[in-house]
Design a protein around this motif. Structure first.
Motif, PDB file in Angstrom:
ATOM      1  N   THR A 132       7.651   6.472  11.612  1.00  0.00           N
ATOM      2  CA  THR A 132       8.795   7.234  12.118  1.00  0.00           C
ATOM      3  C   THR A 132      10.120   6.600  11.708  1.00  0.00           C
ATOM      4  OG1 THR A 132       7.568   8.113  13.997  1.00  0.00           O
ATOM      5  CG2 THR A 132       9.954   8.002  14.225  1.00  0.00           C
ATOM      6  N   ARG A 133      10.215   5.294  11.827  1.00  0.00           N
ATOM      7  CA  ARG A 133      11.465   4.616  11.478  1.00  0.00           C
ATOM      8  C   ARG A 133      11.823   4.869  10.014  1.00  0.00           C
ATOM      9  NH1 ARG A 133      14.889   0.633  13.077  1.00  0.00           N
ATOM     10  NH2 ARG A 133      15.763  -0.704  11.458  1.00  0.00           N
ATOM     11  N   LEU A 134      10.822   4.806   9.131  1.00  0.00           N
ATOM     12  CA  LEU A 134      11.090   5.039   7.714  1.00  0.00           C
ATOM     13  C   LEU A 134      11.581   6.461   7.484  1.00  0.00           C
ATOM     14  CD1 LEU A 134      11.005   4.368   4.699  1.00  0.00           C
ATOM     15  CD2 LEU A 134       8.578   5.003   4.705  1.00  0.00           C
ATOM     16  N   PHE A 135      10.914   7.437   8.092  1.00  0.00           N
ATOM     17  CA  PHE A 135      11.321   8.835   7.887  1.00  0.00           C
ATOM     18  C   PHE A 135      12.769   9.044   8.322  1.00  0.00           C
ATOM     19  CE2 PHE A 135      11.850  13.201   9.439  1.00  0.00           C
ATOM     20  CZ  PHE A 135      11.547  13.904   8.279  1.00  0.00           C
ATOM     21  N   ARG A 136      13.123   8.502   9.477  1.00  0.00           N
ATOM     22  CA  ARG A 136      14.478   8.696   9.978  1.00  0.00           C
ATOM     23  C   ARG A 136      15.499   8.000   9.082  1.00  0.00           C
ATOM     24  NH1 ARG A 136      14.815   8.897  16.446  1.00  0.00           N
ATOM     25  NH2 ARG A 136      16.476  10.307  15.816  1.00  0.00           N
ATOM     26  N   GLU A 137      15.161   6.809   8.604  1.00  0.00           N
ATOM     27  CA  GLU A 137      16.073   6.099   7.708  1.00  0.00           C
ATOM     28  C   GLU A 137      16.199   6.824   6.370  1.00  0.00           C
ATOM     29  OE1 GLU A 137      18.045   4.032   8.599  1.00  0.00           O
ATOM     30  OE2 GLU A 137      17.260   2.402   9.802  1.00  0.00           O
ATOM     31  N   LYS A 179      19.454   6.536  -2.625  1.00  0.00           N
ATOM     32  CA  LYS A 179      17.990   6.506  -2.716  1.00  0.00           C
ATOM     33  C   LYS A 179      17.431   5.617  -1.620  1.00  0.00           C
ATOM     34  CE  LYS A 179      15.785   3.771  -5.582  1.00  0.00           C
ATOM     35  NZ  LYS A 179      15.103   3.114  -6.720  1.00  0.00           N
ATOM     36  N   MET A 180      16.409   6.110  -0.916  1.00  0.00           N
ATOM     37  CA  MET A 180      15.700   5.305   0.070  1.00  0.00           C
ATOM     38  C   MET A 180      14.218   5.400  -0.234  1.00  0.00           C
ATOM     39  SD  MET A 180      16.007   3.320   2.721  1.00  0.00           S
ATOM     40  CE  MET A 180      14.779   2.527   3.760  1.00  0.00           C
ATOM     41  N   GLU A 181      13.573   4.240  -0.348  1.00  0.00           N
ATOM     42  CA  GLU A 181      12.151   4.254  -0.651  1.00  0.00           C
ATOM     43  C   GLU A 181      11.386   3.384   0.328  1.00  0.00           C
ATOM     44  OE1 GLU A 181      11.140   2.462  -4.447  1.00  0.00           O
ATOM     45  OE2 GLU A 181      13.151   1.606  -4.549  1.00  0.00           O
ATOM     46  N   GLY A 182      10.108   3.727   0.487  1.00  0.00           N
ATOM     47  CA  GLY A 182       9.239   2.976   1.375  1.00  0.00           C
ATOM     48  C   GLY A 182       7.798   3.332   1.066  1.00  0.00           C
ATOM     49  N   THR A 183       6.913   3.027   1.991  1.00  0.00           N
ATOM     50  CA  THR A 183       5.490   3.292   1.774  1.00  0.00           C
ATOM     51  C   THR A 183       4.921   4.144   2.900  1.00  0.00           C
ATOM     52  OG1 THR A 183       4.868   1.223   2.899  1.00  0.00           O
ATOM     53  CG2 THR A 183       5.159   1.144   0.503  1.00  0.00           C
ATOM     54  N   GLY A 184       4.016   5.026   2.524  1.00  0.00           N
ATOM     55  CA  GLY A 184       3.301   5.865   3.477  1.00  0.00           C
ATOM     56  C   GLY A 184       1.834   5.913   3.100  1.00  0.00           C
ATOM     57  N   GLU A 185       1.061   6.601   3.918  1.00  0.00           N
ATOM     58  CA  GLU A 185      -0.379   6.709   3.670  1.00  0.00           C
ATOM     59  C   GLU A 185      -0.734   8.143   3.295  1.00  0.00           C
ATOM     60  OE1 GLU A 185      -2.607   4.341   3.482  1.00  0.00           O
ATOM     61  OE2 GLU A 185      -1.092   2.807   3.932  1.00  0.00           O
ATOM     62  N   PRO A 186      -1.187   8.367   2.046  1.00  0.00           N
ATOM     63  CA  PRO A 186      -1.562   9.732   1.646  1.00  0.00           C
ATOM     64  C   PRO A 186      -2.895  10.130   2.261  1.00  0.00           C
ATOM     65  CG  PRO A 186      -2.018   8.182  -0.129  1.00  0.00           C
ATOM     66  CD  PRO A 186      -1.357   7.385   0.956  1.00  0.00           C
ATOM     67  N   GLN A 187      -2.978  11.374   2.668  1.00  0.00           N
ATOM     68  CA  GLN A 187      -4.221  11.929   3.210  1.00  0.00           C
ATOM     69  C   GLN A 187      -4.667  13.082   2.317  1.00  0.00           C
ATOM     70  OE1 GLN A 187      -5.562  10.458   6.120  1.00  0.00           O
ATOM     71  NE2 GLN A 187      -3.838   9.035   5.810  1.00  0.00           N
ATOM     72  N   GLY A 188      -5.940  13.068   1.928  1.00  0.00           N
ATOM     73  CA  GLY A 188      -6.485  14.163   1.133  1.00  0.00           C
ATOM     74  C   GLY A 188      -5.914  14.253  -0.266  1.00  0.00           C
ATOM     75  N   GLY A 189      -5.374  13.151  -0.783  1.00  0.00           N
ATOM     76  CA  GLY A 189      -4.800  13.178  -2.132  1.00  0.00           C
ATOM     77  C   GLY A 189      -3.461  13.867  -2.221  1.00  0.00           C
TER      78      GLY A 189
END
Length: 372
Positions: A132-137, A179-189
Motif C-alpha cells: 500500500t505504501r508503495l502504491f500511494r507513493e 518516475k517512481m519505481e518499486g517491487t510488487g508480486e505478479p499473480q498469474g503472469g
C-alpha cells in the motif's frame, strides 16, 4: 431497504463514492450513489462511466431489510454533513427515501436503482500485488507532473509499467518528468504491454484516496482498455487514456561527467520559497548557481524586485548556473519529507537536472532559457 448507520463512518464512505459521481451530466441518474444492503454490509457504487467505484461498509452498519436505493449526491451529502445525530436510518418506500435521526427527518425523491449502470467488479486472476505504501507513493510522486490540459492526451495521466517484480510509474508534462519505481508480486503472469497503460490523473488520484493505511497491500490489474484496483473494502476501475506514451527512457540523462551533489529537501525548499518571493506568473525562472561550496538562488522581476539566497552545499567544482522553473523544484520538495536526502545531478546550463532519492524516486527538470 432499511438500514441504520453510524453517521460518521457513512459520511466518510459516501463522500469517497460521491467524489466519482459527476456534478453535472446529461444522464441525471449518474448524480446518485447506489446503496445495496445485503447481509451485514452495504455497498456504495458510483460512476461517471469513465471511472467507477464499489465500496463496502460494515463498520457501524445494521441491515434491517435488504434492498437497493439511489441516494442523490448533493442532498444526501448535505444531510450527512449537517446532521448532529450519531446514527441515521435510511429507508425506502413507494414515495421515495426517508432519512431519519433522533431529532431530524428528511424525505428525498427516489429513482429506480435498476436503471443505474453496473460498476465493474474485480474478477481478475492476473494482477500485481503492491504494498500500500508503495502504491500511494507512486501516485503522489508522479501525478503532480502530469498535464491534463495538454493537447497530447497521453500526458494527462500516469503511465504504469508492471513486468515481473518491477513496477514503475511515470508522470510528465513535457517539461519535467517524475518516475517512481518499486517491487510488487505478479499473480498469474500479469504484466502491462507497451506504453498504453495510462491512467487518467483524476482517476488515479481517486484510487490513491480509496486505499487505506490500514491495508497492507492493493491489487492492481491492467486490462486492454481499463485498470482495476482492489483493496479489502473497495474496487475502483478506470478507463485508460487513449494514445501512446512518449519514450520516457530517452528523457533520463545518461552521462559520465555530471556532478552529483548531496542535498536535503528542507533547506533547499526554504531557500527556494524565499527566492521565489519576487517571481510572478510571467517570470518563473530562478538561477541556481553551484560553486565554491554554495548554491546561490537568484531571481529578478522588473516590476517586483530581486532576490538572492545562499545555501551551503558540498560542491567545490567548476561553477555551473542552471535556470529552472521554481514551481517544478517546489513540486519535488512537496512530495518528500523535509528530512529526506537526495542527489542533484547537474552537468551544464543547457542540460537537464536529475534529482534522485534512495527509495526509487527520480525527477528530471528541463532548464529554462531566460534573458537577463
Amino acid at each position: 431497504m432499511k438500514i441504520t448507520c453510524q453517521r460518521e463512518s457513512l459520511t466518510a464512505a459516501f463522500a469517497l463514492a460521491a467524489s466519482i459521481a459527476p456534478t453535472r451530466s446529461p444522464k441525471e441518474i449518474l448524480q446518485n450513489v447506489k446503496v445495496t444492503a445485503s447481509g451485514d454490509r452495504i455497498t456504495l457504487t458510483a460512476t461517471d462511466l469513465d471511472v467507477g467505484i464499489r465500496l463496502d461498509l460494515e463498520e457501524g452498519v445494521e441491515v434491517e431489510t435488504e434492498g437497493t436505493a439511489l441516494l442523490p449526491v448533493q442532498r444526501t451529502m448535505a444531510i450527512l454533513r449537517e446532521s448532529n445525530d450519531e446514527t441515521l436510518t435510511i429507508e425506502t418506500d413507494d414515495a421515495g427515501i426517508r432519512i431519519t435521526g433522533s431529532r431530524s427527518k428528511f424525505r428525498l425523491p427516489g429513482s429506480n436503482p435498476d436503471e443505474f449502470p453496473s460498476v465493474t467488479e474485480f474478477n481478475e486472476d492476473k494482477f500485481h500485488v503492491l504494498p500500500t505504501r508503495l502504491f500511494r507513493e507512486m501516485v503522489r510522486r508522479t501525478v503532480f507532473a502530469t498535464d491534463a490540459e495538454s493537447s497530447r492526451y497521453a500526458l494527462g495521466g500516469v503511465l504504469l509499467e508492471m513486468e515481473g517484480t518491477s513496477v514503475i510509474a511515470i508522470g510528465t508534462d513535457g517539461r519535467r518528468l517524475a518516475k517512481m519505481e518499486g517491487t510488487g508480486e505478479p499473480q498469474g503472469g500479469h504484466q502491462t504491454t507497451g506504453t498504453s497503460t495510462i491512467v487518467p490523473t483524476r482517476a488515479i488520484q481517486l484510487m490513491e484516496r480509496a486505499v487505506s493505511d490500514k491495508d497492507d497491500t492493493v491489487d492492481v490489474a491492467a486490462r486492454a482498455n481499463d485498470l482495476l484496483i482492489r483493496t479489502p473494502r473497495a474496487v475502483i476501475y478506470s478507463r485508460l487514456v487513449e494514445g501512446r506514451y512518449p519514450n520516457w527512457r530517452q528523457v533520463f540523462p545518461k552521462r559520465d561527467s555530471a556532478e552529483q551533489i548531496d542535498m536535503a529537501v528542507g533547506p533547499l525548499f526554504a531557500a527556494l520559497r524565499q527566492a521565489a518571493i519576487v517571481t510572478d506568473h510571467e517570470s518563473r525562472g530562478i538561477d541556481f548557481t553551484f560553486g565554491d561550496g554554495t548554491l546561490k538562488l537568484e531571481a529578478s522581476t522588473a516590476d517586483i524586485g530581486e532576490s538572492q539566497i545562499e545555501l551551503p552545499i558540498p560542491y567545490d567544482a567548476e561553477t555551473i548556473t542552471l535556470t529552472m522553473d521554481h514551481r517544478y523544484v517546489a513540486d519535488f520538495c512537496k512530495v518528500l519529507d523535509n528530512e529526506t536526502n537526495f542527489i542533484m545531478e547537474i552537468e551544464s546550463s543547457s542540460k537537464p537536472a536529475l534529482l534522485t532519492t534512495d527509495d526509487g524516486f527520480s525527477y528530471v527538470i528541463m532548464p529554462m532559457a531566460r534573458d537577463r
